[in-house]
Design a protein around this motif. Sequence first.
Motif, mmCIF file in Angstrom:
data_model
loop_
_atom_site.group_PDB
_atom_site.id
_atom_site.type_symbol
_atom_site.label_atom_id
_atom_site.label_comp_id
_atom_site.label_asym_id
_atom_site.label_seq_id
_atom_site.Cartn_x
_atom_site.Cartn_y
_atom_site.Cartn_z
ATOM 1 N N ARG A 161 -5.338 -8.109 -55.600
ATOM 2 C CA ARG A 161 -4.166 -8.745 -54.700
ATOM 3 C C ARG A 161 -3.318 -7.441 -54.090
ATOM 4 O O ARG A 161 -3.217 -7.493 -53.105
ATOM 5 N N GLU A 162 -3.030 -6.699 -55.014
ATOM 6 C CA GLU A 162 -2.036 -5.553 -54.661
ATOM 7 C C GLU A 162 -2.843 -4.565 -53.802
ATOM 8 O O GLU A 162 -2.375 -3.980 -52.689
ATOM 9 N N ASN A 163 -4.067 -4.291 -54.081
ATOM 10 C CA ASN A 163 -4.896 -3.261 -53.018
ATOM 11 C C ASN A 163 -5.344 -4.220 -51.995
ATOM 12 O O ASN A 163 -5.648 -3.542 -50.895
ATOM 13 N N ALA A 164 -5.373 -5.455 -51.892
ATOM 14 C CA ALA A 164 -5.411 -6.146 -50.664
ATOM 15 C C ALA A 164 -4.291 -5.969 -49.585
ATOM 16 O O ALA A 164 -4.300 -5.600 -48.402
ATOM 17 N N ALA A 165 -2.911 -5.833 -50.276
ATOM 18 C CA ALA A 165 -1.904 -5.731 -49.391
ATOM 19 C C ALA A 165 -1.874 -4.112 -48.997
ATOM 20 O O ALA A 165 -1.364 -4.110 -47.906
ATOM 21 N N ALA A 166 -2.325 -3.380 -49.836
ATOM 22 C CA ALA A 166 -2.419 -1.935 -49.190
ATOM 23 C C ALA A 166 -3.348 -1.842 -48.300
ATOM 24 O O ALA A 166 -3.141 -0.927 -47.224
ATOM 25 N N ALA A 167 -4.580 -2.483 -48.499
ATOM 26 C CA ALA A 167 -5.545 -2.425 -47.384
ATOM 27 C C ALA A 167 -5.025 -2.914 -46.094
ATOM 28 O O ALA A 167 -5.320 -2.506 -44.787
ATOM 29 N N ILE A 168 -4.174 -4.055 -46.035
ATOM 30 C CA ILE A 168 -3.314 -4.594 -44.983
ATOM 31 C C ILE A 168 -2.522 -3.489 -44.313
ATOM 32 O O ILE A 168 -2.477 -3.320 -42.979
ATOM 33 N N PHE A 169 -1.999 -2.872 -44.939
ATOM 34 C CA PHE A 169 -0.888 -1.927 -44.684
ATOM 35 C C PHE A 169 -1.476 -0.774 -43.848
ATOM 36 O O PHE A 169 -1.105 -0.204 -42.745
ATOM 37 N N SER A 170 -2.716 -0.318 -44.438
ATOM 38 C CA SER A 170 -3.634 0.759 -43.866
ATOM 39 C C SER A 170 -4.101 0.217 -42.736
ATOM 40 O O SER A 170 -4.108 1.251 -41.629
ATOM 41 N N LEU A 171 -4.748 -0.742 -42.569
ATOM 42 C CA LEU A 171 -5.339 -1.401 -41.316
ATOM 43 C C LEU A 171 -4.288 -1.487 -40.124
ATOM 44 O O LEU A 171 -4.439 -1.357 -39.126
ATOM 45 N N SER A 172 -3.082 -2.011 -40.644
ATOM 46 C CA SER A 172 -1.983 -2.390 -39.655
ATOM 47 C C SER A 172 -1.462 -1.034 -39.044
ATOM 48 O O SER A 172 -0.454 -1.028 -38.215
ATOM 49 N N MET A 173 -1.810 0.159 -39.518
ATOM 50 C CA MET A 173 -1.435 1.495 -38.625
ATOM 51 C C MET A 173 -1.959 1.460 -37.300
ATOM 52 O O MET A 173 -1.456 2.068 -36.435
ATOM 53 N N ILE A 174 -2.905 0.668 -37.036
ATOM 54 C CA ILE A 174 -3.318 0.719 -35.563
ATOM 55 C C ILE A 174 -2.610 -0.647 -34.954
ATOM 56 O O ILE A 174 -2.670 -1.605 -35.508
ATOM 57 N N ASP A 175 -2.089 -0.415 -33.892
ATOM 58 C CA ASP A 175 -1.348 -1.259 -33.107
ATOM 59 C C ASP A 175 -2.210 -2.700 -32.879
ATOM 60 O O ASP A 175 -1.657 -3.895 -33.048
ATOM 61 N N ASP A 176 -3.242 -2.584 -32.221
ATOM 62 C CA ASP A 176 -4.167 -3.820 -32.154
ATOM 63 C C ASP A 176 -4.353 -4.660 -33.310
ATOM 64 O O ASP A 176 -4.602 -5.736 -33.299
#
Length: 694
Positions: free
Chosen positions: A502-517
């Motif tokens: 779960r925590e690494n999924a949150a980190a993945a969302i953080f990483s992916l959301s670096m792109i505005d789209d």
Amino acid sequence: MDAVALPSMIVSSGFLPTGSLLESLIYVCSEVGSMEEFPIPQVRNISTMIRRIKLLSSLFEEIKETNRPLPPSSILCLTELFSVIRRVKFLIQGCKNGSSLWGLMQTELISNQFHVLVKELVSTLDILPLSLLNISADIKEQIELLHRQASRVEMFIDIRDLQRREELLQLMASNNEKNTYRKGLLDFGRAGEIFNSIGLKTPEDYEEEISKLEAEVKKQAGTGGLIVVSNLNNLISFVSYCQSMIFRDQEHEKTKQDLLKKKLLCSSTAKSYNSSSSSQSINIPDEFRCPISLDLIKDPVIVASGHTYDRNSIAQWIDSGHHTCPKSGQRLIHMALIPNYALKSLMEQWSQENDVPLDETQVSFLSCIERNDSKRGGHVVEKAAVDHISAVKAAADAIKMTAEFLVGKLATGSHEIQRQAAYELRLLAKTSMDNRRIITEAGAIPFLVMLLSSNDPRIQENAVTALLNLSIFNNNKVLIMAAGAIDNVINVLESGKTMEARENAAAAIFSLSMIDDCKVEIGARPRAIPALVGLLREGSPAGKKDAATAIINLAVYNANKLAIVAAGAIPLLIDLLMDEKAAITDDALAVLASLLGCSEGVEEIRKSKILVPILIDLLRFGSPKGKENSITLLLGLCKDGGEEVAKRLLINPRSIPCLHGLATDGSLKARRKADALLRLLNRSCFQSHSQVRL
């Protein structure tokens, strides 16, 4: 048929004439007995095993001297003994000819291999009919004593080998930490002592050890043993780096002596230049300037990143503890400085065409000297450069082959194999940008996305972590989103099999959301933000931080702010400001400050009765960033209808002194906002007095 050719026949046929078998046994025992120079790791296991084999050799020689037929049962035992002794020989040869460092890392495994061979030796001696053999009482007693002692032997692991390995692993771990090189924390003296203790004493010893490690990489590559390959590559990098640092003083002294000789050769010619011409203003081409000093390059050298610098400037940069390319910021995989002969030639031509003197260390004269040097040994440098390029290419090819192998196992392997393949891809994706690109090109992303739905906790955890590591490479973010990963990642975030998943999924969302789209696309999923808020409530301190940073990223897009408020994040964030165990005060403040851009967020924050005293305390004791966000929150809450918050500030005896202190000693941003808030409070106070008079 000679004795050397017999071993393969013994294994295939089982029975051989007694003379040939005994000759083969004596021969293989002599091979083992002649191995006198032991590698430092496993020295006791090797020496003890050789002593046992020498005792057995005495038995075989005495049996041969009797020149009598042997019973079939003894021939069977002797044949088995030959097989065991031959494997002993191969194991000792492997220890001697292989990498000492790799042997040190595999201490337990190799010790167990010796122990297994001792047990097999004992099992064979159990059934060896000594009473039927025509041997002397002394030899019989020696073999029986050997049998008894070997029967009681337990696996031996040298505590000194374990201590060396532990210290080496600690040094390697500190070497991989951020800023270790800059701070100079790596103890090269201790590293040199450890290397010296296992036989690495000269630069040539280090080169030989690196060659052995590279040979082991080739042996392991493509077999699916990615962890082994990764560990070997880490060892190669560490040994190369330590070699360059441990022997750098010798190299510097040699360089100084060479430069002195060159200066002496050049000085007489350099004096002949006209002083007026040397003082002229010269338009030096940018490619002839050192990126560090911006002066004309005197001795151009190429570093591992491919950029060229003046030797003196880049040597000072490296000696001061930096191990990145100053121009690109790329980490240098080795510290070798390779002369740039092509640039030297261009600079010589330019200097002649423009009649430009190039200081005492003239490029023209230096290049003449080096051309003469190259006739004797310059090809060695060129060969080193070619060898390095070949080594890098070989490593990349090995990683590519390994990645393709693992992706194939993700697609077609069993449950166990998929778990291991996902784990090894997770590790491989952790190490470098090139690896992340190679793994993606091998087609890993769609299979990892599919495995996010696995009921196996470890497969799911490894898959989401591998995607997280892959997403660090920006090009992969778009590919991961295009593969439809986000819904599966949200599922893991919401109800993953393990908290780490779960925590690494949150980190993945953080990483992916670096792109505005991606911020827009993720925020459009109705379960994404509530799932992050859920982790903010339920996660470990690290998980709460992952969730908070992901929410901060998503809050940059205004449409997501309302969803964050609606998910109930604000009361939770205010509680987290007081949670010392969570240790995410600055992150919680950053989220709250970002929600001031949403009117619903401002109203929800204003409802809190405990927030103002907390923010006042953070103005006094918080971190610089915490103080900035605290003052941002207070100012935002007091503006546009925030009279109630302003009153709470005015009646708190600590607020005005804190604001004055921040206006004096805070950061530029904090001082500016503290001044604005003090003016706002002054106006509010004046209006209150005016209303009272009326």
